[in-house]
Write an enzyme that holds these catalytic residues in place. Structure first.
Site, short mmCIF file in Angstrom:
data_model
loop_
_atom_site.label_atom_id
_atom_site.label_comp_id
_atom_site.label_asym_id
_atom_site.label_seq_id
_atom_site.Cartn_x
_atom_site.Cartn_y
_atom_site.Cartn_z
N ASN A 1 13.34 4.68 4.11
CA ASN A 1 12.49 3.62 4.66
C ASN A 1 11.33 4.26 5.42
OD1 ASN A 1 11.69 0.97 5.44
ND2 ASN A 1 12.67 1.26 7.43
N SER B 1 7.57 6.86 11.01
CA SER B 1 8.74 7.68 10.70
C SER B 1 9.26 7.34 9.31
CB SER B 1 9.88 7.39 11.70
OG SER B 1 9.44 7.50 13.04
N ASP C 1 16.97 0.59 11.18
CA ASP C 1 15.98 1.62 11.52
C ASP C 1 16.63 2.79 12.27
OD1 ASP C 1 13.96 0.07 10.38
OD2 ASP C 1 13.62 -1.01 12.25
N SER D 1 0.83 -1.21 0.00
CA SER D 1 0.00 0.00 0.00
C SER D 1 0.87 1.26 0.00
CB SER D 1 -0.97 0.00 1.18
OG SER D 1 -0.30 0.17 2.41
N ARG E 1 13.34 -7.46 4.85
CA ARG E 1 14.64 -8.12 4.92
C ARG E 1 15.66 -7.13 5.46
NH1 ARG E 1 14.03 -13.10 5.17
NH2 ARG E 1 16.22 -13.42 4.64
N HIS F 1 8.89 3.39 8.63
CA HIS F 1 8.87 2.47 9.77
C HIS F 1 7.69 2.83 10.66
CE1 HIS F 1 10.48 -0.42 12.59
NE2 HIS F 1 10.27 0.45 13.56
C1 GAR Z 1 3.89 -0.72 6.76
O1 GAR Z 1 3.15 -0.48 7.95
C2 GAR Z 1 5.34 -0.35 6.98
O2 GAR Z 1 5.53 0.76 7.81
C3 GAR Z 1 5.85 -1.60 7.63
O3 GAR Z 1 5.24 -2.66 6.94
C4 GAR Z 1 3.97 -2.21 6.46
C5 GAR Z 1 3.89 -2.50 4.98
O4 GAR Z 1 2.62 -2.24 4.48
N1 GAR Z 1 7.27 -1.68 7.56
C6 GAR Z 1 8.03 -2.24 8.49
O5 GAR Z 1 7.58 -2.77 9.48
C7 GAR Z 1 9.53 -2.17 8.20
N2 GAR Z 1 10.27 -2.66 9.32
P1 GAR Z 1 2.41 -2.05 2.92
O6 GAR Z 1 3.05 -3.26 2.22
O7 GAR Z 1 0.92 -2.06 2.74
O8 GAR Z 1 3.04 -0.77 2.51
#
Ligand code: GAR
Length: 194
Positions: free
Chosen positions: A107, A136, A145, A13, A91, A109
């Site tokens: 990124n 963030s 991170d 998303s 990853r 997070h």
């Molecule tokens: C999001 O909430 C993102 O912030 C998180 O994974 C989700 C991905 O959703 N990322 C992490 O946790 C990175 N460590 P999406 O595939 O719908 O964008």
């Protein structure tokens, strides 16, 4: 025009909101979407947006992170990315990978960094009794991170929030700040600030 490679592992998303923001007078365009999972829902969304997709399946590398990262670099570099945007890419990247794209990686997070690096961020914020949680956007450095924070949004944690309800409140904030920050980043706003 700058090229932005977007790396995903799941539903994508954030990738969709980034891609949809890069239109008209935006100074960048999405050049490729790469997933480490062949079943990532975001792949079909990228294809529907007309963006080339690549899969580098980490399971084929049997824990050899250096070989996996080398394969990701080999897949991305033909698209000449100026920015590599991690968007739910689950990853951990090697220092060699991060050095290869030094100064070019962002990124998103789902926590108010520096709190709750890593996984299960929403649950950890609730269990800690925090009044607020959030998300963030940061530059990627060798520390997980841990790179410079470029943008944050926060939301109140309600007494009845679960990890799922909190994640659902935070995701729209991610969709707001990640495209905004990407645009500033490719426009050189943060370089000018330093
Ligand atoms: C999001 O909430 C993102 O912030 C998180 O994974 C989700 C991905 O959703 N990322 C992490 O946790 C990175 N460590 P999406 O595939 O719908 O964008």
């Amino acid at each position: 025009m700058k090229n932005v490679a977007i790396l995903i592992s799941g539903s994508g998303s954030n990738m969709v909101t980034l891609a949809q923001s890069m239109r008209g007078d935006h100074p960048a365009r999405p050049c490729v979407v790469l997933s480490n999972r062949p079943d990532a829902g975001g792949l079909a969304k990228a294809q529907a947006l007309g963006i080339p997709t690549v899969v580098v399946d980490h399971k084929e590398f049997k824990g050899d992170r250096a070989a996996f990262d080398a394969a990701v670099i080999a897949a991305l570099d033909p698209y000449a990315p100026d920015v590599v945007a991690l968007a739910g890419f689950m990853r951990i990247l090697t220092p060699e990978f991060i050095t290869h794209y030094a100064g070019k990686m962002l990124n998103i997070h789902p926590s108010l960094l520096p709190k709750y690096k890593g996984l299960h961020t929403h649950q950890r914020a609730i269990e800690a009794g925090d009044a607020q949680a959030g998300c963030s956007v940061h530059e990627v450095t060798a520390e997980l991170d841990g790179g410079p924070i470029l943008a944050q949004e926060r939301v109140d944690i309600a007494p009845d929030d679960t990890a799922e309800t909190l994640a659902a409140k935070i995701l729209p904030l991610e969709h707001k700040i990640y495209p905004e920050t990407l645009r500033s980043f490719v426009s050189g706003a943060f370089a000018a600030r330093d």
